[in-house]
Design a protein around this motif. Structure first.
Motif, PDB file in Angstrom:
ATOM      1  N   SER A 141       0.839  -1.201   0.000  1.00  0.00           N
ATOM      2  CA  SER A 141       0.000   0.000   0.000  1.00  0.00           C
ATOM      3  C   SER A 141       0.868   1.243   0.000  1.00  0.00           C
ATOM      4  CB  SER A 141      -0.932   0.013   1.223  1.00  0.00           C
ATOM      5  OG  SER A 141      -0.186   0.091   2.425  1.00  0.00           O
ATOM      6  N   ILE A 142       0.332   2.308  -0.585  1.00  0.00           N
ATOM      7  CA  ILE A 142       1.021   3.597  -0.664  1.00  0.00           C
ATOM      8  C   ILE A 142       0.323   4.566   0.286  1.00  0.00           C
ATOM      9  CG2 ILE A 142       1.689   5.509  -2.135  1.00  0.00           C
ATOM     10  CD1 ILE A 142       3.129   2.925  -2.752  1.00  0.00           C
ATOM     11  N   ARG A 143       1.089   5.151   1.194  1.00  0.00           N
ATOM     12  CA  ARG A 143       0.543   6.139   2.116  1.00  0.00           C
ATOM     13  C   ARG A 143       0.959   7.536   1.656  1.00  0.00           C
ATOM     14  NH1 ARG A 143       2.863   2.808   7.100  1.00  0.00           N
ATOM     15  NH2 ARG A 143       1.312   1.152   7.222  1.00  0.00           N
ATOM     16  N   GLN A 144      -0.016   8.416   1.553  1.00  0.00           N
ATOM     17  CA  GLN A 144       0.263   9.784   1.144  1.00  0.00           C
ATOM     18  C   GLN A 144       0.355  10.698   2.363  1.00  0.00           C
ATOM     19  OE1 GLN A 144      -2.885  10.593  -1.795  1.00  0.00           O
ATOM     20  NE2 GLN A 144      -1.320  10.382  -3.361  1.00  0.00           N
TER      21      GLN A 144
ATOM     22  N   ILE B 268       2.202  14.114  -1.378  1.00  0.00           N
ATOM     23  CA  ILE B 268       3.086  13.218  -2.114  1.00  0.00           C
ATOM     24  C   ILE B 268       2.879  11.787  -1.640  1.00  0.00           C
ATOM     25  CG2 ILE B 268       4.836  15.022  -2.352  1.00  0.00           C
ATOM     26  CD1 ILE B 268       6.466  13.444  -0.244  1.00  0.00           C
ATOM     27  N   ASP B 269       3.368  10.824  -2.430  1.00  0.00           N
ATOM     28  CA  ASP B 269       3.454   9.435  -1.994  1.00  0.00           C
ATOM     29  C   ASP B 269       4.671   9.329  -1.073  1.00  0.00           C
ATOM     30  OD1 ASP B 269       1.301   8.896  -3.589  1.00  0.00           O
ATOM     31  OD2 ASP B 269       2.461   8.033  -5.219  1.00  0.00           O
ATOM     32  N   GLN B 270       4.431   9.174   0.234  1.00  0.00           N
ATOM     33  CA  GLN B 270       5.521   9.218   1.205  1.00  0.00           C
ATOM     34  C   GLN B 270       6.077   7.842   1.542  1.00  0.00           C
ATOM     35  OE1 GLN B 270       4.668   9.810   5.360  1.00  0.00           O
ATOM     36  NE2 GLN B 270       6.278  11.369   5.557  1.00  0.00           N
ATOM     37  N   THR B 271       5.179   6.854   1.731  1.00  0.00           N
ATOM     38  CA  THR B 271       5.606   5.553   2.252  1.00  0.00           C
ATOM     39  C   THR B 271       4.978   4.437   1.445  1.00  0.00           C
ATOM     40  OG1 THR B 271       5.687   6.524   4.461  1.00  0.00           O
ATOM     41  CG2 THR B 271       5.786   4.128   4.322  1.00  0.00           C
ATOM     42  N   ARG B 272       5.774   3.419   1.163  1.00  0.00           N
ATOM     43  CA  ARG B 272       5.273   2.181   0.566  1.00  0.00           C
ATOM     44  C   ARG B 272       5.378   1.100   1.632  1.00  0.00           C
ATOM     45  NH1 ARG B 272       7.452  -2.241  -2.478  1.00  0.00           N
ATOM     46  NH2 ARG B 272       6.079  -2.930  -4.158  1.00  0.00           N
ATOM     47  N   ALA B 273       4.232   0.592   2.075  1.00  0.00           N
ATOM     48  CA  ALA B 273       4.202  -0.377   3.169  1.00  0.00           C
ATOM     49  C   ALA B 273       3.925  -1.777   2.639  1.00  0.00           C
ATOM     50  CB  ALA B 273       3.143   0.008   4.193  1.00  0.00           C
ATOM     51  N   GLU B 274       4.604  -2.770   3.209  1.00  0.00           N
ATOM     52  CA  GLU B 274       4.339  -4.181   2.925  1.00  0.00           C
ATOM     53  C   GLU B 274       3.856  -4.825   4.218  1.00  0.00           C
ATOM     54  OE1 GLU B 274       7.719  -6.029   1.146  1.00  0.00           O
ATOM     55  OE2 GLU B 274       7.747  -4.673  -0.573  1.00  0.00           O
ATOM     56  N   GLN B 275       2.669  -5.444   4.134  1.00  0.00           N
ATOM     57  CA  GLN B 275       2.000  -5.919   5.340  1.00  0.00           C
ATOM     58  C   GLN B 275       1.528  -7.352   5.216  1.00  0.00           C
ATOM     59  OE1 GLN B 275      -1.389  -3.446   6.179  1.00  0.00           O
ATOM     60  NE2 GLN B 275      -0.273  -2.126   7.597  1.00  0.00           N
ATOM     61  N   ASN B 276       1.465  -8.032   6.371  1.00  0.00           N
ATOM     62  CA  ASN B 276       0.683  -9.241   6.571  1.00  0.00           C
ATOM     63  C   ASN B 276      -0.316  -8.952   7.685  1.00  0.00           C
ATOM     64  OD1 ASN B 276       2.418 -10.425   4.756  1.00  0.00           O
ATOM     65  ND2 ASN B 276       3.414 -11.767   6.232  1.00  0.00           N
ATOM     66  N   THR B 277      -1.555  -9.434   7.533  1.00  0.00           N
ATOM     67  CA  THR B 277      -2.571  -9.220   8.559  1.00  0.00           C
ATOM     68  C   THR B 277      -3.402 -10.482   8.722  1.00  0.00           C
ATOM     69  OG1 THR B 277      -4.282  -8.423   7.046  1.00  0.00           O
ATOM     70  CG2 THR B 277      -2.732  -6.786   7.901  1.00  0.00           C
ATOM     71  N   ARG B 278      -4.128 -10.553   9.849  1.00  0.00           N
ATOM     72  CA  ARG B 278      -5.088 -11.640  10.033  1.00  0.00           C
ATOM     73  C   ARG B 278      -6.290 -11.124  10.805  1.00  0.00           C
ATOM     74  NH1 ARG B 278      -6.608 -11.660  14.710  1.00  0.00           N
ATOM     75  NH2 ARG B 278      -5.257 -11.899  16.517  1.00  0.00           N
ATOM     76  N   THR B 279      -7.466 -11.678  10.487  1.00  0.00           N
ATOM     77  CA  THR B 279      -8.713 -11.304  11.139  1.00  0.00           C
ATOM     78  C   THR B 279      -9.522 -12.554  11.443  1.00  0.00           C
ATOM     79  OG1 THR B 279      -8.793  -9.206   9.945  1.00  0.00           O
ATOM     80  CG2 THR B 279     -10.840  -9.970  10.921  1.00  0.00           C
TER      81      THR B 279
END
Length: 892
Positions: free
Chosen positions: A705-708, A716-727
């Motif tokens: 995901s890209i965080r602005q 601007i596009d500040q951060t590119r995050a790589e995630q794992n999640t569970r629900t």
């Protein structure tokens, strides 16, 4: 194409008996009125037809022996009756009763066979068009808010609703769940320039209703979806003859007229039908900012029925503008609205004074489309072809072309060095310490009247996103029914989905100085600096003509193949399926340059220098393959109870705009995100009660995901995050008839979600770090649901209920938790109907946010990777204020 069809027929064909049986009759409702467009089929086969205008049907079948005929229509309980096919004509008249519970209604999405919600081994929610009309929705979120497992945020206004499904991480909009009209997505590829699919079309009264399928086989068909598919199904003239006009008025100057007309084209024996629908509207709300919401949409279809199938051509034209509201500064701590200079609480900072804003750039004059808000012009053509080669072999095919000119105006309040309300005197000390004096006047009003130094001012950022797009897509599949020796059947479907999307992502930005008020006036400011020089700080309310900040062109291709088998064995139903997909795309990032355009000696550099495209491009290509599998089963425990479970492994191709080109590298690593879902539950349904209960697990791996964020005064596009999640979650629905015509309906969802991996890549500084592991997901509550009382005796109808959204964190840092929100709804109406005819008039009213709750839907999504903090001020987006609607609905 002929070769393909012949090959598939040979591969799937088997010997068919030669005996034929004619079946005929009529279908009516409990009042004796004919039901046109009802489906009449031999259960588990493709033998059948639909009723005509008078509710009559007639078809022949090659099947023999003991069979079950099934008759159904949306909004009515399906009727099944045993018949014996021996070649002797059969006459069968059927009376359908209106469905008490939603589980009895027919569903059309994510399946190749005909079945009700109760028979489907996955979670499905449906809302009928009559309910949507009574709702008088402010936004798509108002329609979907009652679906279990969905967090729907509509604080931004009518479009770009934020939809979160079952704890899947998202910045909002429709990232994991495509919005479909008639089984085809409004846009086939995610995130080329927008994930807000509801900007391309609006709901109108020309739909039968909307279905939301979550998980399971939703990953397989068509465009595919890991979270679920939202599908609106249009009325057609053969199933919905007649005319309807719906007039809606509301406070804030709203007037909207919807219309529908459908019927037969030609004489009584014609097999060609039409449907035409749309709306015209003008609106100053839901929040009046001095800029109107206005426009039109027209949709229609022409359907040609022939002996073994049908061909339907759908079309849409839209030219519509909808204002969009972003978060604004609130009081820190209590998060209440702050009074402006006029002493009234500030609802929004978007201002009509910015209409027609323009300035010079190195590439020519730029005219801001801010007055149009979220503006969409264009439409689509969709061709839908169904053909039955025999009772047990059918072809379905859809082809779609869409083209839109789309602008998205974001007026970002609460950002910048002075993005909170501040007195003009303090503002001057902030921007020009030691100044020798200043002159400040409003752009509109008496040019000789100076602004008081105690008046509140604020600086804001306007982001104009110019996002034209073109989309080509198509789907084709063949379904073969194979009977087994024990009386069961397989319905095997082989199909393909293809698509190409092309989009531009061209952004312009500029910064604005205004008073702190509703519909604020622009501030022109000049001062004498400490050296005695005159400085023009803002002109026309602009204090920074930033200019063009993005010049991107993106394209993406998709090719998918799938095979499914929907099996029926006595009390068991099984669904299995596999999908493989390849995608490739190209990201072309244009270079930006800055030049001196305005030469005034007393202008600041921010007013003198303006950016524009320099004609250069960096390009990168991506390509990836992915596969999905779905397994599901349902057991009919009794006439009233079904048990089911499903498992799916799905995928999501990350948004291509997040893979910016790197100099010297022609191809970027582009891996699909993988999502595992499991669900098990029970569905219940009898004459008094219907409902469901399910537990689910959702695990996501390799999320990108890209965080602005606002950095240096620009978004601007500040951060590119790589995630794992569970629900892990549980959800329940219920519909209980307390007494005749009075029902208690509700939903409840509890979910526990967690970030199990997170690496943030700083796109500005080129660093990376692990963050937020173990935290809850942003903007996802643990508890949500709704409860309401509904009364309808065909003449008088009324409902009163609440939607509840529990506490949630503003971002993944979990620094700030927002309070729970309750939104009350009230509606009532009376229908005057003419005996023995389809003519009726319903007069009604509804109230959104009955108690005018000021709950906060989100914090500041542009606070950056460090997350939002709270002190004297808090930047947040409140839910929309109370609104009262009056409606008049004419059927004739």
């Amino acid at each position: 194409m002929k070769t393909l069809i012949f090959t598939c027929m040979c591969a799937l064909s088997f010997l068919i008996g030669n005996s034929q049986t004619e079946i005929s009759g009529d279908v009516k409702d409990s009042s004796g009125n004919p039901i046109p467009g009802a489906n009449v089929v031999i259960k588990g086969s493709s033998s059948g037809t639909t009723t005509d205008f008078d509710g009559n049907y007639n078809f022949t079948t090659n099947l023999s022996g003991a069979q079950t005929i099934q008759v159904s229509y949306i909004g009515f309980t399906s009727h099944e009756e045993a018949i014996n096919l021996e070649g002797t004509p059969i006459s069968l008249n059927v009376v359908l009763t209106e469905a008490v519970g939603v589980l009895d209604e027919v569903v059309l999405t994510s399946s190749s066979t005909f079945r009700s919600q109760k028979q489907a081994p996955l979670s499905i929610s449906s809302i009928k068009q009559t309910e949507i009309i009574k709702l008088s929705a402010n936004s798509q979120a108002d329609i979907l808010r009652s679906v279990p497992g969905i967090t729907a945020e509509g604080g931004g206004g009518e479009t770009a609703s934020n939809i979160f499904v079952r704890g899947l991480p998202s910045g909002g909009q429709y990232v994991f769940n495509p919005l479909q009209y008639d089984g085809m997505p409004l846009i086939s590829s995610f995130g080329l320039n927008s994930s807000a699919h509801d900007v391309y079309a609006r709901p109108d009264i020309g739909f039968k209703g909307v279905e939301f399928v979550r998980g399971g086989s939703a990953v397989l068909y068509g465009a595919g979806s890991v979270a679920g598919i939202i599908n609106y199904t249009s009325k057609t003239g053969d199933s919905n003859p007649g005319n309807m006009i719906n007039v809606e008025v509301a406070n804030q100057g709203r007037i909207k007229t919807d219309f529908y007309s459908g019927g037969r084209l030609g004489g009584e024996d014609s097999n060609t039908f039409y449907a035409f629908t749309g709306f015209v509207r003008h609106d100053n709300g839901p929040i009046d900012v001095g800029l109107p919401t206005k426009g039109v949409q027209f949709r229609g279809n022409i359907k040609k029925k022939f002996e073994n199938g049908s061909f339907t051509l759908h079309g849409q034209f839209i030219n519509d503008n909808a204002q969009f509201y972003l978060p604004l500064p609130l009081s820190g701590g209590n998060r209440e609205r702050i009074n402006g200079n006029d002493g009234k609480p500030v609802e929004q900072l978007l201002t009509g004074s910015l209409a027609n804003t323009s300035f010079n750039t190195p590439g020519g004059v730029y005219n801001s489309p801010i007055a149009n808000g979220v503006s969409t012009k264009g439409g689509y053509l969709l061709a839908d072809f169904d053909y039955n080669f025999s009772d047990d072999l059918k072809l379905k095919s859809k082809v779609k072309y869409a083209n839109y000119q789309h602008n998205f105006a974001l007026y970002v309040g609460g950002n910048g060095n002075n993005g909170n309300p501040i007195t003009l005197n303090n503002y001057m000390e902030s921007i020009a310490p030691g100044n020798l004096g200043y002159t400040a006047r409003y752009q509109s009003g008496d040019p000789n009247q100076q602004i008081s130094g105690t008046d509140l001012v604020i600086d804001n950022l306007e982001v104009d996103r110019l996002r034209p797009m073109t989309d080509y897509s198509g789907e084709i599949n063949l379904t073969k029914r194979i009977e087994t020796s024990n009386g069961g059947s397989h319905n095997i479907t082989v199909g393909s989905f293809i698509a190409r999307s092309e989009a531009e992502d061209v952004n312009y930005q500029y910064r604005v100085l205004t008073e702190f008020n509703n519909d604020p006036r622009l501030v022109n400011l000049s001062y004498t600096n400490a050296s005695g020089e005159n400085v023009v700080y803002s002109e026309g309310g602009l204090y920074n003509r930033i200019g063009q900040t993005a010049n991107n062109y993106l394209s993406q291709n998709r090719v998918a193949l799938y095979v499914t088998d929907e099996m029926i064995f006595d009390k068991w139903r099984f669904d299995i399926g596999f999908r493989w997909e390849n995608t490739d795309g190209q990201n072309n990032k244009g270079g930006i340059t800055s030049e001196t355009v305005y030469n005034g000696a007393d202008l600041t550099p921010e007013l003198s220098n303006v950016q524009s495209a320099d004609g250069s491009f960096l390009r990168t290509k991506v390509e990836a393959n992915a596969w999905a599998v779905s397994l599901a089963g349902l057991y009919e425990l009794s006439e009233t109870t079904n048990l089911y479970a499903n498992f799916s492994k799905g995928y999501f191709f990350p948004q291509l705009r997040g893979f910016a080109p790197v100099p010297g590298i022609a191809e970027s690593k582009y891996d699909p995100e993988n999502i595992i879902q499991f669900e098990a539950g029970a569905k219940f349904g009898n004459s008094k009660f219907s409902g469901s209960f399910a537990g689910y697990y959702v695990g996501l791996k390799d999320r990108v995901s890209i965080r602005q964020a606002i950095v240096g005064g620009q978004l601007i596009d500040q951060t590119r995050a790589e995630q794992n999640t569970r629900t892990i979650g549980v959800e329940a629905t219920w519909d209980y008839e307390i007494v005749e015509n009075l029902n208690l309906r509700g939903t409840a969802t509890y979910q526990d979600h967690e970030i199990t991996k997170n690496i943030d890549y700083d796109l500005v500084n080129g660093t990376n770090a692990e963050a937020n592991v173990g935290n809850e997901l942003a903007r996802q509550p643990n508890l949500l649901g709704g409860l309401g009382l509904y009364y309808d005796n065909s003449a008088f109808d009324a409902n009163f209920g609440f939607n509840y959204t529990g506490k949630k964190f503003t971002d993944d840092t979990n620094n700030i938790e927002l309070d729970a929100i309750n939104i009350g709804r009230l509606a009532a109406g009376y229908t005057f109907a003419k005996q023995d005819s389809n003519q009726s008039v319903r007069l009604g009213f509804s109230v959104f946010n009955l108690f005018d709750s000021s709950g906060i839907t989100e914090g500041n999504p542009r606070a950056g990777a460090a997350g939002q903090t709270e002190s004297e001020f808090f930047v947040g987006r409140p839910i929309l204020p109370r609104r009262v609607f009056l409606t008049a609905t004419f059927n004739f």
